[in-house]
Design an enzyme around this catalytic site. Structure first.
Site, short mmCIF file in Angstrom:
data_model
loop_
_atom_site.label_atom_id
_atom_site.label_comp_id
_atom_site.label_asym_id
_atom_site.label_seq_id
_atom_site.Cartn_x
_atom_site.Cartn_y
_atom_site.Cartn_z
N ASP A 119 0.66 -1.33 0.36
CA ASP A 119 0.06 -0.18 0.22
C ASP A 119 1.10 0.64 0.06
OD1 ASP A 119 -1.80 1.78 0.58
OD2 ASP A 119 -3.32 0.83 1.52
N PHE A 144 -10.10 -0.07 1.26
CA PHE A 144 -9.99 -0.66 2.11
C PHE A 144 -10.09 -1.86 1.54
CE2 PHE A 144 -8.96 -2.59 6.35
CZ PHE A 144 -7.82 -1.90 6.60
N VAL A 145 -9.53 -2.78 1.55
CA VAL A 145 -9.93 -4.18 1.18
C VAL A 145 -9.47 -5.37 2.57
CG1 VAL A 145 -10.16 -3.79 -1.20
CG2 VAL A 145 -7.76 -4.88 0.13
N LYS A 183 -1.35 -1.72 -4.20
CA LYS A 183 -2.20 -0.51 -5.05
C LYS A 183 -1.48 0.80 -5.65
CE LYS A 183 -5.49 -0.52 -0.90
NZ LYS A 183 -6.01 0.15 0.35
P1 XMP Z 1 1.61 -0.64 3.67
O1 XMP Z 1 1.06 0.73 3.63
O2 XMP Z 1 2.73 0.13 5.02
O3 XMP Z 1 0.83 -0.91 3.69
O4 XMP Z 1 2.73 -0.91 2.90
C1 XMP Z 1 0.98 -2.38 4.20
C2 XMP Z 1 0.07 -3.42 5.23
O5 XMP Z 1 -0.80 -2.64 5.87
C3 XMP Z 1 -1.82 -2.73 6.19
N1 XMP Z 1 -3.45 -2.91 4.71
C4 XMP Z 1 -4.17 -3.38 4.67
N2 XMP Z 1 -5.41 -3.92 6.21
N3 XMP Z 1 -6.78 -3.85 3.99
C5 XMP Z 1 -5.82 -4.25 4.90
O6 XMP Z 1 -6.75 -5.27 5.70
C6 XMP Z 1 -6.62 -2.37 3.06
O7 XMP Z 1 -6.11 -1.82 2.31
C7 XMP Z 1 -4.28 -2.57 3.38
N4 XMP Z 1 -3.47 -1.86 3.14
C8 XMP Z 1 -2.66 -1.78 3.92
C9 XMP Z 1 -1.42 -4.89 5.84
O8 XMP Z 1 -1.29 -5.19 7.03
C10 XMP Z 1 -0.58 -4.85 4.67
O9 XMP Z 1 0.55 -5.30 5.42
#
Ligand code: XMP
Length: 186
Positions: free
Chosen positions: A104, A153-154, A132
């Site tokens: 993300d 958010f998934v 994303k």
């Molecule tokens: P980052 O922002 O650090 O995100 O790249 C990685 C971690 O954040 C959680 N994450 C999500 N979890 N739906 C979720 O259930 C989402 O849309 C989402 N976006 C981020 C996830 O733990 C991931 O490893």
């Protein structure tokens, strides 16, 4: 479909087919790794992806894991990932594959890639089920990506909201009332 789900983004069948195809890509990339590979899962979100993916990989394989808390509220992701438990075999001179649920903002992978690089692996690659596009900085990249998803958010297939919904067999967007506020407020 679960009553809290607004829509399914990726079906169970699509996940099964794509994970098998992704395993084929990974197998090709490691065909020279005769000593085997070391998989490092980022838990808890990667748990379902890991278990499906690793059963398609024919290599001699060790598996370790790192737990990371990466978001400050139930929906809002932040760049500030915090490492928790680290349970890893020796990584020096090994071909290491990180397995994560979603790329993300990139905060989580930035920290994990840096920690693992410091352990001196022969190679370090990353596989994520979801990405994303355009959110993570260019230097935080994944070598293998299952699906690009829109910026909502998934949940499901290991991904949670506030600790729940990891056991849904598909990737879905929740109904906005389940967040207690509009996801647009996040
Ligand atoms: P980052 O922002 O650090 O995100 O790249 C990685 C971690 O954040 C959680 N994450 C999500 N979890 N739906 C979720 O259930 C989402 O849309 C989402 N976006 C981020 C996830 O733990 C991931 O490893």
């Amino acid at each position: 479909m679960h009553e809290d789900v607004a829509r399914v983004l990726i079906s169970e069948d699509a996940l099964r087919d794509r994970v098998a195809a992704l395993a084929g890509e990974i197998e090709q990339a490691y065909e020279e790794s005769l000593a085997g590979i070391t998989v490092v899962a980022i838990l808890t979100g990667a748990v379902v992806f890991l278990s499906d993916l690793m059963r398609h990989l024919p290599y001699r394989m060790e598996v370790g894991y790192i737990t990371v808390s990466s978001y400050t509220g139930p929906v809002v992701t932040s760049g500030g990932a915090k490492l928790g438990v680290i349970s890893l075999p020796e990584l020096r001179n090994r071909d290491v594959l990180i397995v994560d649920d979603i790329l993300d903002s990139g905060g989580t992978l930035r920290v994990v890639q840096s920690v693992l690089r410091d352990r001196g692996p022969a190679s370090l690659r990353t596989a994520v089920l979801l990405r994303k596009p355009g959110k993570a900085p260019a230097e935080v990249a994944a070598d293998f990506v299952g699906f690009d998803v829109e910026d909502v958010f998934v949940v499901g297939y290991g991904l949670d909201f506030d600790g729940y919904y990891r056991n849904l067999p598909y990737i879905a967007e929740l109904k906005s009332e389940r967040y207690g506020r509009s996801p647009d407020d996040a």
